[in-house]
Design a protein around this motif. Sequence first.
Motif, PDB file in Angstrom:
ATOM      1  N   ASP A 187     -38.586-102.725   4.807  1.00 54.91           N
ATOM      2  CA  ASP A 187     -38.069-104.068   5.045  1.00 54.91           C
ATOM      3  C   ASP A 187     -37.541-104.750   3.781  1.00 54.91           C
ATOM      4  N   LYS A 238     -27.744-105.655   2.149  1.00 54.98           N
ATOM      5  CA  LYS A 238     -27.197-105.082   3.379  1.00 54.98           C
ATOM      6  C   LYS A 238     -26.041-104.132   3.090  1.00 54.98           C
ATOM      7  N   ASP A 266     -33.132-102.838   6.442  1.00 52.19           N
ATOM      8  CA  ASP A 266     -33.633-102.145   7.631  1.00 52.19           C
ATOM      9  C   ASP A 266     -34.093-100.722   7.341  1.00 52.19           C
TER      10      ASP A 266
END
Length: 104
Positions: free
Chosen positions: A66, A98, A10
């Motif tokens: 991304d 992540k 993100d």
Amino acid sequence: MEDVLEKHPDAKASYDADLSTKLSDSDTTLVSENVSALDTAGLDATAEVIGAVTKSGLVLTAVLKDGVHGEDYKLLFKALGNVSARWATLTVEMRVRKDSIGNF
């Protein structure tokens, strides 16, 4: 690979590819610059992970965006020196995680 970095899927980050050591001392700027990306399957992922590309002198900067968690991308920074007309390239591995604790 010349460099390895990690980023969160993100997060947006930028990467500066200094191509000065790969070009002639007479070169002052880059021409025909390009940044591309491949995923681990060898498919073009440039639109997925590369945003704006800018240059300043002999440094090529790309916004990294991304990416898919768990995927490793091969980024290729490529440009010509304005005087030598010599190609300079830099390959970077971008790992998207992540739970990233690396560079980004």
